[in-house]
Write a protein that holds these residues in place. Structure first.
Motif, PDB file in Angstrom:
ATOM      1  N   GLN A  73       0.823  -1.217   0.000  1.00 36.54           N
ATOM      2  CA  GLN A  73       0.000   0.000   0.000  1.00 36.54           C
ATOM      3  C   GLN A  73       0.855   1.263   0.000  1.00 36.54           C
ATOM      4  N   VAL A 114      -1.006   4.437  -1.048  1.00 41.96           N
ATOM      5  CA  VAL A 114      -1.951   4.874  -0.024  1.00 41.96           C
ATOM      6  C   VAL A 114      -1.213   5.571   1.111  1.00 41.96           C
ATOM      7  N   LEU A 146      -1.571   9.481   2.138  1.00 38.18           N
ATOM      8  CA  LEU A 146      -1.962   9.811   3.504  1.00 38.18           C
ATOM      9  C   LEU A 146      -0.987  10.805   4.121  1.00 38.18           C
ATOM     10  N   CYS A 186      -8.331  13.402   4.682  1.00 37.22           N
ATOM     11  CA  CYS A 186      -8.379  12.376   3.636  1.00 37.22           C
ATOM     12  C   CYS A 186      -9.611  11.493   3.802  1.00 37.22           C
ATOM     13  N   LEU A 201     -10.805   7.795   2.725  1.00 37.39           N
ATOM     14  CA  LEU A 201     -10.352   6.515   2.209  1.00 37.39           C
ATOM     15  C   LEU A 201     -11.559   5.676   1.814  1.00 37.39           C
ATOM     16  N   LYS A 208      -7.225  -0.212   6.887  1.00 40.48           N
ATOM     17  CA  LYS A 208      -7.380   1.250   6.970  1.00 40.48           C
ATOM     18  C   LYS A 208      -7.232   1.737   8.413  1.00 40.48           C
ATOM     19  N   THR A 211     -13.430   6.921   6.402  1.00 38.05           N
ATOM     20  CA  THR A 211     -13.508   5.770   5.507  1.00 38.05           C
ATOM     21  C   THR A 211     -14.944   5.548   5.085  1.00 38.05           C
ATOM     22  N   ILE A 224      -8.769   8.925  -1.397  1.00 36.94           N
ATOM     23  CA  ILE A 224      -7.779   7.871  -1.620  1.00 36.94           C
ATOM     24  C   ILE A 224      -8.488   6.537  -1.825  1.00 36.94           C
ATOM     25  N   VAL A 278      -8.282   2.551  -1.847  1.00 34.38           N
ATOM     26  CA  VAL A 278      -7.476   1.465  -1.285  1.00 34.38           C
ATOM     27  C   VAL A 278      -7.847   0.176  -2.019  1.00 34.38           C
TER      28      VAL A 278
END
Length: 329
Positions: A30, A33, A37, A47, A49, A57, A158, A182, A184
């Motif tokens: 990752q 990512v 971040l 951010c 995600l 996460k 998230t 972002i 993932v």
């Protein structure tokens, strides 16, 4: 603020390498990512995600907090969560000696350095909106009193892209508060094998503390001093303006975009590009920095049309077409 010497700058650049290595003690793969971040953190933004459950996460943001010696709080957003559960509430206290009663503000979990807003889209809009002031102004207003949040303050939210039942899509005003969106993805086969080996044995990865809050704030100030050329500034300005459908917009924008990005997109792209340059050990932004961050900065700021949905066009497809149609002069 005293002027930084060349030695001070090199020391801080080296600390960023140590920070990435520290997070790598617990997070396998990752790399993109993790980089994005850290860009969000250095740029002083927040951010969002997006990824399916089980991709690390929560572990990622917890590892970031441990590496930075910062306070970390996690809030699981649910349909019955109330704004006071996040911001705090007033408690009635009584002095047993005098019998005098008064209200005292009890701070909520938002009073932290790193806030993980897990599954933010599972809570109703009124609770989502409770974060707006905190994210933009870094303050909380309650009962006519404004409370400052600790610095640095970083929200990592998230959301699950698969399940839509029982969720509340984030409004555009709140999406615009996030510096980066972002994505993932699943790990590679080699990374997944390493994850299975590391997490099912006796020993697990530990994250050493390599930086503290004051150093993060110093790096955020240094990001602002990174050089951004006039040619790149013109490019970003034209790109953001071209994302709005209308006369002069590229064909892909006129066809697939219903509402384009606002000025905050340009601000975010410039700051994120400066942070990426610093993260790569440079004190000047290049076109590669902008190209690498165009999608994370703009994908959540474009409202796509029905034609895009019908033809299976994603926001990333539109951003790629936009960048291609607006070359750097």
């Amino acid at each position: 603020m005293t002027e930084l010497t060349e030695a001070d700058i090199q020391t801080r650049l080296a600390s960023l390498t140590g920070l990435r290595d520290a997070i790598g003690q617990a997070i396998v793969g990752q790399s993109q990512v993790v980089e994005q971040l850290l860009i969000g953190l250095l740029a002083g933004g927040h951010c969002l995600l997006e990824g399916v459950p089980g991709l690390g996460k929560t572990l990622l943001v917890r590892s970031l907090g441990e590496a930075l010696k910062l306070d970390f709080r996690r809030v699981q957003f649910t349909p019955d969560l109330m704004p006071s559960d996040i911001l705090g509430t007033e408690l009635l206290e009584e002095d047993h000696g005098t019998g005098h009663r008064s209200f005292r503000f009890q701070q909520g979990p938002v009073f932290t350095n790193l806030l993980l807003a897990d599954e933010l889209n599972r809570t109703p809009p009124k609770t989502q909106a409770a974060l707006l002031e905190a994210m933009q102004e870094k303050t909380v207003s309650y009962a006519g009193v404004t409370h400052k949040l600790p610095a640095p303050f970083f929200v990592l939210a998230t959301q699950n892209p698969l399940e839509q039942a029982g969720t509340y899509p984030l409004p555009e005003a709140q999406l615009d508060r996030f510096l980066l969106h972002i994505r993932v993805d699943y790990p590679t086969e080699a990374e997944e094998r390493a994850i299975l080996s590391q997490t099912t044995g006796v020993q697990s990865g530990t994250v050493p503390a390599v930086m503290h809050g004051d150093e993060v704030l110093a790096l955020q100030r240094l990001v602002r001093e990174v050089h951004f050329g006039d040619d790149l500034l013109n490019w970003v300005t034209r790109m953001v303006r071209a994302s709005r459908p209308g006369d002069g917009a590229p064909e892909a924008i006129r066809k697939y975009v219903k509402w384009g990005a606002g000025p905050r997109a340009g601000q975010s792209l410039i700051l994120a590009a400066k942070a990426r340059a610093l993260l790569h050990g440079r004190l000047a932004v290049t076109r590669d920095d902008i190209g690498a961050l165009a999608a994370p900065v703009m994908r959540h700021r474009l409202l796509l049309s029905f034609a895009a949905e019908a033809e299976g066009r994603s926001a990333d497809d539109v951003v790629a077409a936009l960048v291609s149609a607006m070359p750097l002069d």
